[in-house]
Write a protein that holds these residues in place. Structure first.
Motif, PDB file in Angstrom:
ATOM      1  N   ILE A  10      47.261  50.120  43.421  1.00 17.75           N
ATOM      2  CA  ILE A  10      46.140  49.455  42.825  1.00 17.75           C
ATOM      3  C   ILE A  10      44.926  50.500  42.824  1.00 17.75           C
ATOM      4  CG2 ILE A  10      44.401  47.577  42.468  1.00 17.75           C
ATOM      5  CD1 ILE A  10      46.903  45.599  43.460  1.00 17.75           C
ATOM      6  N   LEU A  11      44.281  50.886  42.013  1.00 12.84           N
ATOM      7  CA  LEU A  11      43.285  51.850  41.988  1.00 12.84           C
ATOM      8  C   LEU A  11      42.037  51.029  41.292  1.00 12.84           C
ATOM      9  CD1 LEU A  11      45.104  55.022  40.366  1.00 12.84           C
ATOM     10  CD2 LEU A  11      44.933  54.366  42.606  1.00 12.84           C
ATOM     11  N   VAL A  12      40.865  51.238  41.914  1.00 12.91           N
ATOM     12  CA  VAL A  12      39.635  50.747  41.788  1.00 12.91           C
ATOM     13  C   VAL A  12      38.620  51.738  41.633  1.00 12.91           C
ATOM     14  CG1 VAL A  12      37.733  49.372  42.583  1.00 12.91           C
ATOM     15  CG2 VAL A  12      40.119  48.760  43.127  1.00 12.91           C
ATOM     16  N   SER A  13      37.852  51.672  40.678  1.00 14.48           N
ATOM     17  CA  SER A  13      36.954  52.601  40.270  1.00 14.48           C
ATOM     18  C   SER A  13      35.512  52.419  41.471  1.00 14.48           C
ATOM     19  CB  SER A  13      36.217  52.465  38.869  1.00 14.48           C
ATOM     20  OG  SER A  13      34.860  53.137  38.684  1.00 14.48           O
ATOM     21  N   CYS A  14      35.184  53.411  42.031  1.00 15.16           N
ATOM     22  CA  CYS A  14      33.773  53.467  42.948  1.00 15.16           C
ATOM     23  C   CYS A  14      32.819  53.804  42.667  1.00 15.16           C
ATOM     24  CB  CYS A  14      34.494  53.766  44.233  1.00 15.16           C
ATOM     25  SG  CYS A  14      35.884  53.179  45.134  1.00 15.16           S
ATOM     26  N   SER A  15      32.694  54.329  41.538  1.00 14.72           N
ATOM     27  CA  SER A  15      31.249  54.980  40.968  1.00 14.72           C
ATOM     28  C   SER A  15      30.708  54.927  39.577  1.00 14.72           C
ATOM     29  CB  SER A  15      31.363  56.573  41.486  1.00 14.72           C
ATOM     30  OG  SER A  15      32.177  57.214  40.758  1.00 14.72           O
ATOM     31  N   GLY A  16      29.626  55.070  39.366  1.00 18.97           N
ATOM     32  CA  GLY A  16      29.219  55.058  38.191  1.00 18.97           C
ATOM     33  C   GLY A  16      29.155  53.515  37.649  1.00 18.97           C
ATOM     34  N   VAL A  17      28.664  53.221  36.306  1.00 17.32           N
ATOM     35  CA  VAL A  17      28.212  51.981  35.902  1.00 17.32           C
ATOM     36  C   VAL A  17      29.686  51.089  35.802  1.00 17.32           C
ATOM     37  CG1 VAL A  17      26.248  52.586  34.542  1.00 17.32           C
ATOM     38  CG2 VAL A  17      28.609  52.556  33.473  1.00 17.32           C
ATOM     39  N   ASN A  18      30.570  51.540  35.825  1.00 16.94           N
ATOM     40  CA  ASN A  18      32.011  50.646  35.706  1.00 16.94           C
ATOM     41  C   ASN A  18      32.643  50.449  37.129  1.00 16.94           C
ATOM     42  OD1 ASN A  18      31.997  50.232  32.937  1.00 16.94           O
ATOM     43  ND2 ASN A  18      32.261  52.272  32.503  1.00 16.94           N
ATOM     44  N   TYR A  19      31.689  50.745  38.278  1.00 10.95           N
ATOM     45  CA  TYR A  19      32.443  50.545  39.456  1.00 10.95           C
ATOM     46  C   TYR A  19      33.098  49.228  39.577  1.00 10.95           C
ATOM     47  CZ  TYR A  19      28.868  48.537  42.854  1.00 10.95           C
ATOM     48  OH  TYR A  19      28.149  47.635  43.364  1.00 10.95           O
ATOM     49  N   GLY A  20      34.202  48.959  40.426  1.00 10.61           N
ATOM     50  CA  GLY A  20      34.914  47.858  40.260  1.00 10.61           C
ATOM     51  C   GLY A  20      35.772  47.522  39.485  1.00 10.61           C
ATOM     52  N   ALA A  21      35.968  48.225  38.358  1.00 14.60           N
ATOM     53  CA  ALA A  21      37.246  48.108  37.516  1.00 14.60           C
ATOM     54  C   ALA A  21      38.519  48.365  38.234  1.00 14.60           C
ATOM     55  CB  ALA A  21      37.046  49.285  36.344  1.00 14.60           C
ATOM     56  N   ILE A  22      39.488  47.795  37.697  1.00 15.36           N
ATOM     57  CA  ILE A  22      40.896  47.667  38.640  1.00 15.36           C
ATOM     58  C   ILE A  22      41.776  47.898  37.805  1.00 15.36           C
ATOM     59  CG2 ILE A  22      40.606  45.294  38.426  1.00 15.36           C
ATOM     60  CD1 ILE A  22      42.189  45.162  41.297  1.00 15.36           C
ATOM     61  N   TYR A  23      42.766  48.634  38.287  1.00 21.70           N
ATOM     62  CA  TYR A  23      44.139  48.847  37.420  1.00 21.70           C
ATOM     63  C   TYR A  23      45.373  49.404  38.166  1.00 21.70           C
ATOM     64  CZ  TYR A  23      47.077  51.612  34.005  1.00 21.70           C
ATOM     65  OH  TYR A  23      48.227  52.171  33.579  1.00 21.70           O
ATOM     66  N   GLN A  24      46.312  48.612  37.858  1.00 18.05           N
ATOM     67  CA  GLN A  24      47.628  48.891  38.645  1.00 18.05           C
ATOM     68  C   GLN A  24      48.589  49.921  37.963  1.00 18.05           C
ATOM     69  OE1 GLN A  24      50.263  45.595  39.584  1.00 18.05           O
ATOM     70  NE2 GLN A  24      50.991  46.493  41.546  1.00 18.05           N
ATOM     71  N   LEU A  25      48.924  51.025  38.841  1.00 18.80           N
ATOM     72  CA  LEU A  25      49.519  51.995  38.020  1.00 18.80           C
ATOM     73  C   LEU A  25      51.214  51.284  37.944  1.00 18.80           C
ATOM     74  CD1 LEU A  25      48.839  55.113  40.511  1.00 18.80           C
ATOM     75  CD2 LEU A  25      48.321  54.734  37.993  1.00 18.80           C
ATOM     76  N   PRO A  26      51.516  51.505  36.584  1.00 22.42           N
ATOM     77  CA  PRO A  26      52.592  51.011  36.178  1.00 22.42           C
ATOM     78  C   PRO A  26      53.911  51.677  36.699  1.00 22.42           C
ATOM     79  CG  PRO A  26      51.917  52.029  34.268  1.00 22.42           C
ATOM     80  CD  PRO A  26      50.812  52.232  35.348  1.00 22.42           C
ATOM     81  N   ILE A  27      55.074  51.336  36.561  1.00 23.82           N
ATOM     82  CA  ILE A  27      56.075  51.967  36.996  1.00 23.82           C
ATOM     83  C   ILE A  27      56.453  53.335  36.765  1.00 23.82           C
ATOM     84  CG2 ILE A  27      58.015  50.777  35.518  1.00 23.82           C
ATOM     85  CD1 ILE A  27      58.436  50.447  39.458  1.00 23.82           C
TER      86      ILE A  27
END
Length: 164
Positions: free
Chosen positions: A77-94
């Protein structure tokens, strides 16, 4: 409901990891994609929820010597840590390439004995991110808090069978 801290629901060894300092992934070291390269996952992957975004790769030697700690792989699971969209989340698919996260990302690996991936993503998007960002809704761009603060965020979880 069961009470946990954020640090309790991730893998003990490698559950949280911020990307390397920016100097570790300078454009001068990037190479063309080949069978022996590793993808560099950037913030755009998370913001667009698309693991195919990005054309930056590093050599196997560079990965093995300095970057293997920052590995990103399927189901991470990756989370954005900078910029106006920090906190966005995404799980890398298989089907995701093995790669590394850049300095703008946080990698999370969950303890699936305690929390279901899909439930966690739902919870993160709807509750946890507000605790991390402060939920103020103002137009300033705050900094992502230090990991020692994030680790101590309280989380309430039902039993795993209910989450699923």
């Amino acid at each position: 409901m069961n009470s946990f801290l954020f640090e309790d629901i991730v893998n003990k060894k490698d559950g949280f990891l911020r990307g390397p300092f920016g100097g570790a992934l300078k454009k001068e070291i990037f190479v063309e994609k080949s069978d022996s390269t590793y993808k560099v996952y950037e913030q755009g992957v998370v913001l667009n929820k698309d693991n195919s975004i990005g054309d930056y790769y590093i050599t196997k030697d560079y990965y093995d010597s300095l970057m293997h700690r920052f590995t990103a792989k399927a189901n991470d699971i990756l989370v954005s840590c900078s910029g106006v969209n920090y906190g966005a989340i995404y799980q890398l698919p298989i089907d995701s390439e093995i790669g590394v996260i850049n300095q703008a990302l946080l990698r999370i690996r969950l303890n699936n004995d305690i929390v279901d991936d899909k439930y966690f993503i739902y919870l993160f998007e709807n509750l946890i991110v507000k605790r991390i960002t402060g939920g103020t809704g103002d137009s300033t761009i705050p900094n992502f808090p230090p990991m020692n603060v994030v680790r101590k965020i309280p989380i309430e979880l039902p039993n795993i069978d209910i989450q699923q």
